[in-house]
Design a protein around this motif. Structure first.
Motif, PDB file in Angstrom:
ATOM      1  N   GLU A 307     -31.587 -47.500  29.360  1.00 25.71           N
ATOM      2  CA  GLU A 307     -31.626 -48.739  28.559  1.00 25.71           C
ATOM      3  C   GLU A 307     -30.855 -48.281  27.374  1.00 25.71           C
ATOM      4  OE1 GLU A 307     -31.849 -52.526  28.144  1.00 25.71           O
ATOM      5  OE2 GLU A 307     -32.351 -51.409  29.789  1.00 25.71           O
ATOM      6  N   VAL A 308     -31.169 -47.132  26.630  1.00 26.16           N
ATOM      7  CA  VAL A 308     -30.438 -46.764  25.168  1.00 26.16           C
ATOM      8  C   VAL A 308     -29.276 -46.527  25.412  1.00 26.16           C
ATOM      9  CG1 VAL A 308     -30.345 -45.042  23.481  1.00 26.16           C
ATOM     10  CG2 VAL A 308     -32.589 -46.063  24.305  1.00 26.16           C
ATOM     11  N   LEU A 309     -28.698 -45.743  26.465  1.00 23.87           N
ATOM     12  CA  LEU A 309     -27.298 -45.424  27.063  1.00 23.87           C
ATOM     13  C   LEU A 309     -26.614 -46.471  27.394  1.00 23.87           C
ATOM     14  CD1 LEU A 309     -28.300 -42.386  29.180  1.00 23.87           C
ATOM     15  CD2 LEU A 309     -27.259 -42.283  27.048  1.00 23.87           C
ATOM     16  N   LYS A 310     -27.244 -47.517  28.175  1.00 21.42           N
ATOM     17  CA  LYS A 310     -26.450 -48.876  28.636  1.00 21.42           C
ATOM     18  C   LYS A 310     -26.152 -49.608  27.313  1.00 21.42           C
ATOM     19  CE  LYS A 310     -28.719 -49.724  32.831  1.00 21.42           C
ATOM     20  NZ  LYS A 310     -29.694 -50.292  33.810  1.00 21.42           N
ATOM     21  N   ASP A 311     -27.152 -49.709  26.418  1.00 22.93           N
ATOM     22  CA  ASP A 311     -26.730 -50.585  25.119  1.00 22.93           C
ATOM     23  C   ASP A 311     -25.985 -49.822  24.127  1.00 22.93           C
ATOM     24  OD1 ASP A 311     -28.815 -52.437  25.805  1.00 22.93           O
ATOM     25  OD2 ASP A 311     -30.400 -51.731  24.563  1.00 22.93           O
ATOM     26  N   SER A 312     -25.600 -48.461  24.335  1.00 23.94           N
ATOM     27  CA  SER A 312     -24.792 -47.583  23.543  1.00 23.94           C
ATOM     28  C   SER A 312     -23.293 -47.896  24.195  1.00 23.94           C
ATOM     29  CB  SER A 312     -25.068 -46.270  23.483  1.00 23.94           C
ATOM     30  OG  SER A 312     -26.438 -46.235  23.004  1.00 23.94           O
ATOM     31  N   GLY A 313     -23.092 -48.453  25.164  1.00 24.87           N
ATOM     32  CA  GLY A 313     -21.815 -48.771  25.842  1.00 24.87           C
ATOM     33  C   GLY A 313     -21.589 -47.777  27.115  1.00 24.87           C
ATOM     34  N   ALA A 314     -22.520 -47.357  27.784  1.00 23.51           N
ATOM     35  CA  ALA A 314     -22.247 -46.403  28.992  1.00 23.51           C
ATOM     36  C   ALA A 314     -21.447 -47.311  29.987  1.00 23.51           C
ATOM     37  CB  ALA A 314     -23.559 -45.899  29.312  1.00 23.51           C
ATOM     38  N   THR A 315     -20.186 -46.921  30.637  1.00 20.17           N
ATOM     39  CA  THR A 315     -19.941 -47.577  31.733  1.00 20.17           C
ATOM     40  C   THR A 315     -20.461 -47.371  32.938  1.00 20.17           C
ATOM     41  OG1 THR A 315     -18.199 -45.826  31.758  1.00 20.17           O
ATOM     42  CG2 THR A 315     -17.882 -47.763  30.305  1.00 20.17           C
ATOM     43  N   ALA A 316     -20.979 -46.248  33.109  1.00 16.58           N
ATOM     44  CA  ALA A 316     -21.752 -46.002  34.457  1.00 16.58           C
ATOM     45  C   ALA A 316     -22.887 -45.059  34.012  1.00 16.58           C
ATOM     46  CB  ALA A 316     -20.656 -45.285  35.183  1.00 16.58           C
ATOM     47  N   ILE A 317     -23.828 -45.066  34.989  1.00 12.79           N
ATOM     48  CA  ILE A 317     -24.983 -44.267  34.790  1.00 12.79           C
ATOM     49  C   ILE A 317     -25.578 -43.853  36.357  1.00 12.79           C
ATOM     50  CG2 ILE A 317     -27.617 -44.390  34.222  1.00 12.79           C
ATOM     51  CD1 ILE A 317     -27.058 -45.906  31.836  1.00 12.79           C
ATOM     52  N   ALA A 318     -25.696 -42.548  36.558  1.00 10.54           N
ATOM     53  CA  ALA A 318     -26.284 -42.140  37.743  1.00 10.54           C
ATOM     54  C   ALA A 318     -27.313 -41.188  37.570  1.00 10.54           C
ATOM     55  CB  ALA A 318     -25.285 -41.331  38.489  1.00 10.54           C
ATOM     56  N   VAL A 319     -28.460 -41.260  38.310  1.00 10.81           N
ATOM     57  CA  VAL A 319     -29.810 -40.629  38.085  1.00 10.81           C
ATOM     58  C   VAL A 319     -29.911 -39.666  39.194  1.00 10.81           C
ATOM     59  CG1 VAL A 319     -32.071 -40.672  37.699  1.00 10.81           C
ATOM     60  CG2 VAL A 319     -30.660 -42.431  36.617  1.00 10.81           C
ATOM     61  N   SER A 320     -30.330 -38.318  38.996  1.00  9.85           N
ATOM     62  CA  SER A 320     -30.419 -37.518  40.121  1.00  9.85           C
ATOM     63  C   SER A 320     -31.569 -37.933  40.965  1.00  9.85           C
ATOM     64  CB  SER A 320     -30.703 -36.018  39.880  1.00  9.85           C
ATOM     65  OG  SER A 320     -31.813 -35.903  38.836  1.00  9.85           O
ATOM     66  N   CYS A 321     -31.574 -37.943  42.246  1.00 11.23           N
ATOM     67  CA  CYS A 321     -32.730 -38.378  43.080  1.00 11.23           C
ATOM     68  C   CYS A 321     -33.353 -37.160  43.671  1.00 11.23           C
ATOM     69  CB  CYS A 321     -31.948 -38.966  44.559  1.00 11.23           C
ATOM     70  SG  CYS A 321     -30.961 -40.313  44.228  1.00 11.23           S
ATOM     71  N   ASN A 322     -32.719 -35.764  43.657  1.00  8.35           N
ATOM     72  CA  ASN A 322     -33.751 -34.755  44.185  1.00  8.35           C
ATOM     73  C   ASN A 322     -33.243 -33.275  43.234  1.00  8.35           C
ATOM     74  OD1 ASN A 322     -31.156 -33.655  45.318  1.00  8.35           O
ATOM     75  ND2 ASN A 322     -31.673 -35.170  47.047  1.00  8.35           N
ATOM     76  N   GLU A 323     -33.908 -32.394  43.497  1.00  3.62           N
ATOM     77  CA  GLU A 323     -33.548 -30.959  42.666  1.00  3.62           C
ATOM     78  C   GLU A 323     -32.202 -30.725  43.063  1.00  3.62           C
ATOM     79  OE1 GLU A 323     -34.069 -27.891  40.047  1.00  3.62           O
ATOM     80  OE2 GLU A 323     -35.172 -29.894  40.389  1.00  3.62           O
ATOM     81  N   ALA A 324     -31.737 -30.780  44.124  1.00  3.37           N
ATOM     82  CA  ALA A 324     -30.603 -30.444  44.340  1.00  3.37           C
ATOM     83  C   ALA A 324     -29.310 -30.849  43.700  1.00  3.37           C
ATOM     84  CB  ALA A 324     -30.046 -30.437  45.954  1.00  3.37           C
ATOM     85  N   GLU A 325     -29.622 -32.254  43.542  1.00  4.96           N
ATOM     86  CA  GLU A 325     -28.568 -33.148  42.970  1.00  4.96           C
ATOM     87  C   GLU A 325     -28.599 -32.774  41.333  1.00  4.96           C
ATOM     88  OE1 GLU A 325     -26.700 -37.414  43.263  1.00  4.96           O
ATOM     89  OE2 GLU A 325     -28.932 -37.605  43.328  1.00  4.96           O
ATOM     90  N   ARG A 326     -29.824 -32.723  40.935  1.00  4.31           N
ATOM     91  CA  ARG A 326     -29.976 -32.477  39.468  1.00  4.31           C
ATOM     92  C   ARG A 326     -29.365 -31.076  39.175  1.00  4.31           C
ATOM     93  NH1 ARG A 326     -33.140 -29.295  35.704  1.00  4.31           N
ATOM     94  NH2 ARG A 326     -33.901 -27.933  37.254  1.00  4.31           N
TER      95      ARG A 326
END
Length: 495
Positions: A307-326
């Motif tokens: 939420e903070v990142l979106k409010d700060s102007g992030a144009t795209a957000i991706a969140v890791s789904c598993n340890e390999a992606e992290r």
């Protein structure tokens, strides 16, 4: 002031020192031919090189003490060395000195999962501690990018950090006790297995002292439980200023991420083809924000940070789904330095720290410096604690380019001081930033540093002429360094 080195290199002097050390160390533990000493001529700052007169490879604490006693008796300067991954020239040899390597003191002596501690020798690799603690659900938190190779002794000398130091602290916050040997060969223990120790806090003085006060022979580190879950957000920004402000906004929201790193477009474009981490190479800045803990804690913190990142102007957000992606998201940040070789023959990695609120301003001014010096700069840094790692790209084969890179770096460090920061965050001063110490600290402060040095090493034989500049050096730097038409050190005598 530093005491001058008593002796200069001569073949006779070398033979004297070699003969003395051979009486103390096993066969093959005293190196002196050019072929054998060449690998020790520099640390990770390869622009500065010097062949050592002798390299000593003690295998235990008794031998370390004997080497130090002998060098003290012969008035031979000593440069302690770990794995040689340092980036400030702190382990660069002295022509008439001995490099004392602790690489062969590489045993994990004790690992206690109940007290969550490990007792290790200085030559143990940083990552090896976590590997040994893994079966117990524990790990060692400080994680420099070189953790696969760097040793705990070097980490203690430089007070190393890493991508997770924002939440878990630097080396100084994760070491309980250090066993060290003084220049006189005396074994001293600093700190204790408890949370505190009687007397002055000499442990904190010693950690980060860059080999100038003694040689580490044993370290007791804290281990922490591995979090149940860790996930990382990768946020893209179309403006570096927005990305810098987002860092400050995350912290201002009362969130302390496990890691908060930032890379600019130059960095992401040089890394992405190398690691294929999925970075948006059109973004002007990328933030990596990690959360760890229980599943519920992580889910809540990820939502808040997003939420903070979106409010700060992030144009795209991706969140890791598993340890390999992290791990994939982090792989780009961890490999930023070697990836620089894809776009430039050489790079000069700086290290300065600033208040987080000035991130955007400093990044903008570094961009302006690129035009001033005619060199590119890739910015990769520990954004959460304001620790910058600008990679100044140059070609050493082009006359004058390395000199311009040095000047570029010095300007960045002065900018860090100007906005209330410091000239180093985790790489140390060594020889690289010794002139910049003249900018940050007044003569009275430098005198205090020398007083501490003198208390441990009256002969000034341990890593001499590193980290603390003399009055003469600062005067010379002041003569060379003119800014806005004024002398930086007009109060000092001109020679």
């Amino acid at each position: 002031m530093n005491a001058p080195t008593t002796f200069q290199f001569t073949p006779e002097r070398q033979r004297e020192v070699v003969a003395a050390l051979r009486k103390l160390l096993p066969e093959g533990c005293v190196l002196y031919s050019e072929e054998d000493t060449r690998p020790y001529e520099c640390d990770g700052l390869a622009a500065y090189r010097q062949l050592p007169m002798v390299v000593a490879l003690p295998e235990n604490e008794v031998q370390v003490a004997a080497v130090l006693q002998t060098c003290r008796r012969l008035a031979v300067p000593i440069v302690p060395r770990g794995a040689g991954t340092g980036l400030s020239g702190g382990a660069m040899p002295i022509a008439d000195g001995v490099v004392l390597s602790t690489a062969r003191l590489n045993k994990i002596l004790k690992l206690d999962p109940y007290s969550r501690t490990a007792v290790v020798q200085p030559g143990v690799r940083n990552l090896a501690i976590s590997e040994a603690a893994h079966p117990h659900g524990l790990y060692y938190a400080p994680d420099p990018s070189s953790q696969i190779a760097c040793t705990i002794g070097g980490n203690v000398a430089e007070n190393s950090g890493g991508v997770h130091c924002l939440k878990y602290g630097l080396t100084v916050h994760n070491v309980l006790r250090v066993r060290m040997v003084t220049i006189e060969g005396e074994v001293v223990e600093l700190g204790s297995g408890a949370l505190d120790a009687p007397g002055l806090d000499l442990l904190a003085v010693f950690i980060g002292s860059e080999g100038m006060l003694g040689v580490v022979t044993e370290v007791t580190v804290k281990l922490v439980p591995k979090p149940q879950v860790a996930r990382v957000i990768m946020a893209s920004f179309d403006d570096v200023v927005k990305g810098g402000n987002a860092v400050a906004n995350v912290i201002a929201a009362g969130i302390i991420p496990a890691g908060l790193e930032m890379m600019d477009k130059t960095s992401s474009r040089m890394v992405e083809p190398f690691v294929k981490a999925g970075y948006d190479t059109d973004a002007e800045a990328i933030l990596l924000c990690e959360s760890d803990g229980t599943p519920d804690e992580v889910e809540e913190e990820i939502a808040r940070m997003s939420e903070v990142l979106k409010d700060s102007g992030a144009t795209a957000i991706a969140v890791s789904c598993n340890e390999a992606e992290r791990q994939k998201f982090w792989s780009g940040r961890k490999n930023a330095f070697p990836a620089a070789g894809r776009i430039s023959p050489d790079y000069y990695c700086m290290d300065g720290t600033i208040p987080r609120k000035y991130l955007a301003e400093v990044l903008t001014r570094i961009t302006q410096m690129e035009s001033k010096y005619g060199l590119r700069c890739a910015n990769v840094f520990h954004a959460g604690d304001g620790n910058l790692h600008p990679l100044i790209l140059f070609d050493a084969n082009q006359e004058g380019e390395f000199h311009r890179a040095e000047q570029f770096g010095a300007d960045i460090l002065e900018l860090c001081v100007e906005v209330g920061g410091t000239i180093t965050g985790e790489h140390g001063v060594g020889i690289e930033k010794i002139n910049s110490m003249c900018v940050q600290f007044a003569p009275q402060e430098r005198d205090a540093f020398f007083a501490v040095k003198r208390a441990f090493d009256t002969a000034f034989l341990l890593n001499p002429d590193k980290a603390i500049p003399t009055l003469h050096r600062c005067a010379e730097y002041g003569k060379m360094h003119v800014k806005r038409g004024e002398m930086k050190f007009a109060d000092l005598p001109r020679f």
